[in-house]
Design a protein around this motif. Structure first.
Motif, short mmCIF file in Angstrom:
data_model
loop_
_atom_site.label_atom_id
_atom_site.label_comp_id
_atom_site.label_asym_id
_atom_site.label_seq_id
_atom_site.Cartn_x
_atom_site.Cartn_y
_atom_site.Cartn_z
N LYS A 545 0.83 -1.20 0.00
CA LYS A 545 0.00 0.00 0.00
C LYS A 545 0.87 1.25 0.00
N HIS A 546 1.96 1.21 0.74
CA HIS A 546 2.85 2.36 0.77
C HIS A 546 3.54 2.55 -0.58
N ILE A 547 3.93 1.44 -1.20
CA ILE A 547 4.53 1.55 -2.54
C ILE A 547 3.51 2.10 -3.53
N HIS A 548 2.27 1.66 -3.42
CA HIS A 548 1.22 2.21 -4.27
C HIS A 548 1.06 3.71 -4.04
N PHE A 549 1.18 4.13 -2.79
CA PHE A 549 1.11 5.56 -2.49
C PHE A 549 2.29 6.31 -3.12
#
Length: 1477
Positions: A545-549
């Motif tokens: 999720k952080h990488i997606h952000f």
């Protein structure tokens, strides 16, 4: 007997009842029951029976018409039916003796004879004598029925001699028996039949009864009947026995003993009573019912009539009253239970505190209750007592408890239970608190630890023994949720503290398993990472999720959402300038935004405008919202294809005002239509109010045929002629001409997103031309989630004396400041860090103000990650913010953060300040804008070199066509199209809120974004590589690049297109072995795209147009160019960017990462250095992209006709009712089924692309094409069949029904799931259904020979689902659902007989009983659409939770890789997910 002679058919018998009569002295105080016997026989109903009949009369009553001065009574006529013979009628007469109530002597009558002689008379007569009913009739004859005794003399036919066998008062039975003996002697002389009737047997004396029977025996067997008139026993038997004696033809008398008759009568009465009670229970439901109403309702019921006849109305009423009483008692009991059940609630509400009532008695508690304010809400005080007799019990809406109910023992028991409950709850609360404290303090209870593991550490505690299992499980689960949420927040903060790891390194939008392991190894020593070791899946999800952000930074994906820093800034600007920043409504929920609106006219003929508009809408997110540079715009399209002078084709309508026009052409005729329409528009608007339409911004675009490829495929000179003519028209009409670039990525679409973005950016620039002009642009970056007060921080910048709003500029304001003696207009863009990452190279920025919190490490680390990719010529101001002055001076952590910020500013030669914004600050802030004066001086000093660097960076990128997005490059992703390549297309760029828009002014530079579509590969090449087969190299046809220059938009180019001179402060030094001047960028001609960077890595692949043998692989590449060993040589580079030098300091600008040891902790240089820690070096290298071999040059595509009447058109155009299957598909299927079903890898092995296109061209020229004669290969025909479906405008499985199929597939129950899918199948359009059925039948037949051709239903579905369904891969949901799409098609193939031929479901993947031999034989009229007429047995669908998906078969890594090689078109991304799972 005379009466019998008169009417033989209905004889009348005159019967006389006689017995002891006379004065009280003679008969005692009561009679022998002659009148009761007659009454019961003549009127047997209980209501007509009178027990008291007096013989003491007054003279007037004796002389009345009823008695008529006679000593006998006429009881009337009775009819009875005997078992033998017809109905008989009887006249009943009672011989008695009436006593004068004055003299108590017998009344004098006409016949003064003794009773014994008078009673034996055989003839009786009395003129106008009335029938007798009861004593009350005497004197009131008019109130009763008046029926006269028959005229003339009655001939007596028989006598009933009554003997009272009860204990008569003042009467001796022996005397009665003597009287009866004398009377019998006179009666026997008449020779008439006599029956001895024993009356009052219900009170009879056994001796008297025996004496009476003895008397009868002595009288020659005189018949004896034992009766009871009161109980109506044997009364009819006595009279009918006499009739049978009179008329021998009626049979012999059957005398029933009294007790036997009593038993029968009792049974009859009991049965009638039961039926009557049943009737009452059915009718009477309310205890308030009255007898009058109820009796009226029961009057017609046979149960009621029967019981009234037997027992009388009085007993009926009594039973009714008993039933009503019982109902009332039941109602009272129900109300009592309701009151008592409410009492615990009342006690809990009024006295919930144990301390208040713990030491009180129940009476004392009652006084406490009465003193409560809400006592009247729970209780009611009734005046009438007891409460059961009041109307309160019938008020069902009032459930208040009667206060006198508190006096009962039940209420006291409830109070004692309440008191015990409070004591237990108090104890449980203590235990729960102790349990919570134990959980909080126990080092063994960690996030994600199951209860079974934690139980052993606390099971010996007292609370564990005291609490129930559900209770402590709930407490434990709540505690787990708290610590898990806290651990996730801490881990998210840890990820932010490692911002450089994610922003500096290419970890990809969807990292591989190896890179995820490397990331985990970097973070592995952190305690916050270890805290989630029991929850690895959730920890990995947070990382993803952080990488997606990182790759898609929006306010929604921000970790601080919904309190993102951008939302706070928008809220603050909207409150300060409410009319200038419409994106935020103060009254609405925090964070709501409003998109700007763009109205665009699309002009084209022959359906071109409508198709193009539909494809643009397909690129919109939802509700026609289009994302451009990260900002959302409400895009309204108006396609026009007719005469523009007609109102229906008007550019301007009451609800539509155009902002621009996009003109489309693909032939000379369509170009002529565009020219004619624009000239008509300008002529019609001259001198009118809407004359601004004549100056409407217009763009001209050459589009290709759907699915052809690039404009080159139009064919030779035709394409060049159309381009030349379009450019001439654009110059004449003074509109912009867009390059005829390649079509957009998709399934045969015309839209190129880059061209659309170019048009929309131009419109936005023109709309913003009236905005304020700024001399400098400065970006102020804030960290989301920092604890300081944002309003205090920004207030000095937003003061009205030097701040003005900027319209349509996102979150920018205009500051007027005097710097170095010059008054300058400064555009200050207020952004979060994640919004600023996208602007570091894509937009011109003169300086950055980087803000961080001294109390938060993640804030400073994100700042460092941001500065890594900022060029070191751009001034930077670091601003440390604290909550209070005490924090800045006393907190060790804050002091450490301050020191690190100062050292960083010193290393990068930036400015540093600290301010207080928090509880220790004041409204408006303690700082002033003057503290940034030195920074602004630096910005002005470096303004020219920054602008020049930015301009040439953009020109170089436009010429090299090499701008690829990553979080480091930060530019929106222009991508390049390569055919027959397995490289991937870049993921969607991060959002950009429009803050750094280009305003006309001193620094307005050309925005030469070249966003081409990147990399489409041929599956055949992919398979050849897997099988160590290398296809032959094919030469590339040279490409042509055209100038995308906007007219009069570049301040460095004059209106005639000539170059302007650069600022004098900028000079250039020749670099490498070729020197050049910036003027070389004016007219780039025939620029050839340079090779792709080699240090890149595939992120994920999605199938694209599998019939064409293509895969889209999405890449994320940096902009560093390698020659094989990681270094790059300017002499060997063909990029203009690698050849320019900036002479401000005599060297090429560097990045701040290269100037500070604190920046770039995870950079490539560190990974390549021989560090002391080889493990760290290898770890960093594993996170870098691996070099890839240079890909082969793309093969040129064989041109196709410009337009096709058969391929790429809607399915409905190539079918008809007579031919529901397209002829081309039918030919392909017949050819394959005839010659190629045994071909190994059928539909998996790609056919020759040139042969497929040749086959299509030949078919268009001659629909009677013989595929066998032309000797096409099986794989070519199979590929052409798939190509036909991929070129359809809409997929064969309608997009609108794909969601329904996905929902149906989530149903757990197999049979229900398949029936639901069958229901969805019935919703297909007719033509889609017929073709889909035909194809599935064919594929099923192919799968039947899977042992030979190795193509099972699963393998076939892998090859066909991308072609038949074609989901939208712009969303992550579609990417992750690829396995589900494939399984749906596999199900249709495997269960083909069930879905289309109404056969039973199959249990195994082998064999379909009764399945037709070939699809070509099953399309006769009735069966082709069979499932539309046959509804399967259907049950209501029960859907499983959305997160569940169908289970997949576990595979080993080798099996997974083999599956990729074998299945050909399968989604690599899906395999990666399955591999990880």
């Amino acid at each position: 007997m005379m009466a019998k002679k008169q009417d033989a058919r209905s004889p009348i018998y005159n019967l006389v009842v006689v017995g002891l009569s006379g004065t009280e002295k003679e008969k005692g105080q009561c009679g022998v029951g002659k009148s009761c016997l007659c009454n019961r026989f003549v009127r047997p109903s209980a209501d007509d029976f009178y027990l008291d009949h007096t013989s003491v009369l007054s003279t007037s009553d004796f002389g009345g018409r009823v008695v008529n001065n006679d000593h006998f009574l006429f009881w009337g006529e009775v009819s009875r039916v005997l078992e033998e013979g017809p109905e008989c009628r009887m006249h009943v007469v009672e011989q008695t003796e009436f006593i004068d109530d004055q003299t108590f002597q017998p009344h004098r009558s006409t016949a003064m004879q003794p009773y014994i002689k008078r009673a034996a008379a055989t003839k009786l007569a009395s003129a106008e004598k009335l029938m007798y009913f009861c004593t009350d009739q005497l004197g009131l004859e008019q109130d009763f029925e008046q029926k006269q005794m028959p005229e003339g003399k009655l001939q007596i036919d028989g006598f009933l001699l009554c003997v009272d066998v009860s204990r008569g008062m003042n009467r001796n039975f022996d005397d009665q028996l003597k009287f009866v003996t004398n009377l019998y002697g006179h009666l026997s002389k008449t020779k008439k039949p006599i029956v001895l009737v024993l009356t009052k047997c219900d009170e009879g004396v056994e001796r008297y009864i025996k004496d009476a029977h003895t008397f009868a025996i002595t009288k020659k067997s005189l018949p004896v009947v034992e009766t009871s008139a009161r109980s109506n026993i044997n009364v009819d038997l006595a009279f009918l026995t006499l009739v049978q004696l009179i008329d021998k033809s009626r049979g012999k008398p059957k005398i029933i003993p009294y007790f036997e008759a009593l038993k029968l009568q009792s049974q009859q009465i009991a049965s009638a009573k039961d039926r009557y009670e049943w009737l009452i229970n059915r009718i009477v439901k309310n205890h308030n019912e009255t007898w009058l109403n109820t009796s009226r309702r029961m009057n017609t019921s046979p149960e009621y009539k029967e019981y009234v006849f037997l027992e009388g109305t009085a007993k009926c009423k009594k039973l009714f009253q008993q039933h009503v009483y019982r109902l009332k008692q039941e109602h009272i009991e129900r109300r009592r239970k309701i009151y008592l059940s409410t009492l615990p609630l009342a006690l809990s509400s009024l006295v919930p505190d144990l301390d208040e009532i713990d030491q009180l008695s129940w009476s004392g508690v009652q006084k406490v209750l009465e003193s409560k304010q809400h006592f009247g809400h729970w209780f009611v005080v009734l005046e009438d007592s007891p409460w059961e007799d009041t109307s309160h019990i019938d008020n069902m809406e009032d459930e208040r408890i009667p206060s006198d109910l508190l006096e009962t023992a039940e209420a006291e028991e409830i109070f004692n239970a309440h008191l015990e409950h409070l004591r237990n709850e108090c104890r449980r609360a203590e235990m729960r608190l102790e349990f919570k404290q134990k959980l909080a303090s126990s080092p063994f209870v960690t996030p994600g630890k199951p209860w079974e593991e934690a139980r052993s550490f606390i099971m010996n505690e007292e609370f564990y023994q005291w609490l129930e299992e559900p209770e402590y499980l709930d407490l434990y689960n709540r505690h787990q949720k708290e610590i898990i949420d806290r651990a996730k927040e801490d881990f998210q903060e840890l990820l932010l503290e490692y911002s450089e790891l994610f922003y500096e390194l290419e970890v990809d939008a969807k990292p591989s398993k190896e890179k995820m392991g490397a990331i985990q190894e970097v973070l592995g020593e952190e305690q916050r990472f270890k805290a989630l070791q029991k929850l690895p899946a959730e920890r990995d999800a947070l990382v993803l999720k952080h990488i997606h952000f990182v790759y898609h930074p929006t306010k929604e994906t921000c970790p601080s959402s919904p309190h993102c820093g951008d939302s706070k800034i928008e809220q603050l600007l909207a409150s300060r300038f409410p009319t200038c920043y419409p994106f935020f409504d103060i009254k609405a929920h925090f964070g709501d935004t409003k998109a700007d609106r763009i109205n665009l006219v699309i002009l084209g003929r022959d359906g071109l405008a409508r198709e193009f508009a539909n494809e643009i809408r397909a690129l919109c997110t939802n509700d026609d919202w289009y994302v451009l540079d990260g900002k959302m715009y409400e895009l309204t399209l108006r396609p026009i294809e007719g005469n523009v002078r007609l109102p229906v084709n008007s550019f301007h309508t009451p609800t539509f005002t155009p902002h621009g026009c996009l003109c489309l052409y693909n032939s000379k005729e369509s170009l002529s239509y565009v020219v004619e329409s624009l000239e008509r528009l300008r002529e019609s608007t001259l001198g009118r109010r809407d004359s601004q339409l004549a100056q409407l911004p217009t763009s001209l675009l050459l589009v290709t045929k759907r699915g052809v490829g690039s404009y080159v495929d139009i064919g030779g000179e035709t394409a060049l002629n159309l381009i030349t003519q379009g450019q001439q028209v654009a110059r004449r009409l003074q509109c912009s001409f867009l390059d005829p670039a390649s079509p957009g990525v998709g399934y045969g679409h015309n839209v190129n997103e880059t061209q659309i973005n170019q048009v929309l950016r131009g419109l936005l620039d023109i709309r913003r031309s009236t905005s304020f002009k700024a001399d400098l642009r400065i970006v102020m970056c804030l960290m989301c989630g920092d604890p300081y007060d944002t309003e205090q921080l920004l207030s000095p910048f937003l003061m009205h004396q030097h701040c003005r709003p900027m319209f349509n500029s996102g979150t920018s304001v205009l500051l007027e400041q005097t710097v170095g003696g010059h008054k300058l207009a400064i555009e200050l863009s207020l952004l979060s860090y994640h919004a600023s990452f996208t602007l570091r190279k894509s937009r011109l920025v003169h300086g950055y103000i980087a803000v961080y919190s001294v109390s938060r490490k993640a804030s400073l680390e994100t700042l460092c990650a941001f500065l890594c990719e900022v060029q070191d010529i751009i001034p930077v101001q670091l601003l440390a913010v604290g909550d209070s002055q005490a924090e800045l001076s006393d907190s060790d952590y804050a002091c450490e953060q301050l020191m690190q910020g100062e050292e960083l500013a010193h290393e990068i030669e930036g400015r540093f300040n600290s301010v207080v914004c928090g509880s220790g600050g004041v409204v408006g802030g303690l700082h002033r804008i003057e503290m940034f004066h030195s920074f602004l001086m630096d910005v002005v000093e470096k303004r020219n070199i920054v602008e020049a660097t930015h301009m040439y960076d953009n020109v170089a990128e436009a010429c090299t066509n090499e701008n690829v997005y990553s979080p480091r490059c930060s530019s929106p992703s222009p991508v390049t199209m390569f055919l027959d390549s397995e490289d991937d297309v870049e993921p969607s760029p991060p959002y950009y809120d429009g803050t750094l828009t280009s305003h006309s002014g001193g620094f307005n530079l050309p925005e030469l974004d070249s966003s081409d579509i990147s990399v489409i590969s041929d599956i055949r090449d992919f398979e050849n590589k897997l099988n160590n087969k290398v296809p032959p190299q094919v030469r590339v046809k040279p490409g042509v690049t055209f100038d995308l220059r906007k007219i009069s938009r570049n301040p460095y180019i004059d209106t005639l297109g000539h170059r302007r001179s650069l600022p004098s402060a900028v000079t250039w030094v020749p670099g490498g072995d070729v020197g050049y001047d910036p003027s070389d960028y004016a007219e780039p001609m025939d620029a050839v795209s340079k090779p792709r960077p080699s240090n890149e890595e595939i992120i994920y692949s999605v199938p694209h147009d599998s019939t064409q043998g293509k895969i889209i692989t999405i890449r994320n590449s940096n902009r560093m160019h390698s020659n094989g060993n990681g270094s790059d040589s300017e002499a060997d580079s063909s990029s203009l960017e690698r050849r320019r030098k900036i002479s401000a300091v005599g060297v090429k600008p560097r990045l701040y990462r290269d100037r500070s040891k604190r920046l770039g902790k995870f950079s490539e240089s560190l990974a390549n250095e021989e560090t002391e820690d080889p493990k760290k070096r290898n770890l960093l290298k594993s996170l870098r992209r691996t070099a890839k071999k240079t890909r082969p040059k793309p093969r040129p595509a064989i041109p196709k006709p410009l337009e096709s009447n058969y391929f790429g058109v809607p399915l409905v155009n190539v079918v008809s009712p007579d031919r529901p299957i397209p002829l081309f598909i039918e030919k392909c299927v017949r050819f394959i089924e005839t010659t190629g079903l045994n071909t190994e890898g059928l539909y998996r092995v790609s056919g020759n692309k040139s042969e497929m296109e040749s086959m299509q061209r030949q078919f268009e020229q001659d629909h009677g094409l013989d595929l066998v004669e032309k000797d096409f290969s099986i794989n070519t025909v199979a590929g052409a069949l798939k190509s036909f479906f991929s070129e359809l405008p809409e997929p064969l499985v309608p997009c609108a029904l794909q969601v329904d199929l996905l929902d149906a597939f989530k149903i757990n129950d197999r049979e229900q799931r398949l029936y639901t899918m069958k229901d969805v199948l019935r919703k297909f359009p007719r033509e889609n259904y017929d073709v889909f059925k035909y194809v599935m039948s064919h594929l099923h037949k192919v799968s039947q020979l899977s042992r030979v051709n190795l193509m099972t239903s699963e393998n076939l579905s892998i090859c066909f689902w991308p072609t038949l369904m074609r989901p939208d891969f712009s969303t992550m949901d579609a990417l992750t659902a690829t396995r589900t799409y494939q399984t749906i098609i596999e199900t249709f193939i495997h269960q083909c007989a069930f879905f289309f031929y109404n056969q039973p479901l199959l249990d195994s993947p082998t064999g379909l009983a009764g399945f037709p031999a070939s699809p070509t034989t099953t399309l006769s009229g009735s069966s082709a659409y069979s499932c539309y007429r046959s509804s399967p047995p259907h049950t209501t669908a029960h859907f499983s939770p959305p997160q569940q998906s169908p289970p997949t078969t576990p595979q080993s890594p080798l099996q997974s890789l083999a599956g990729i090689a074998y299945q050909g078109g399968y989604n690599l991304f899906t395999h990666a997910c399955l591999f990880r799972s």
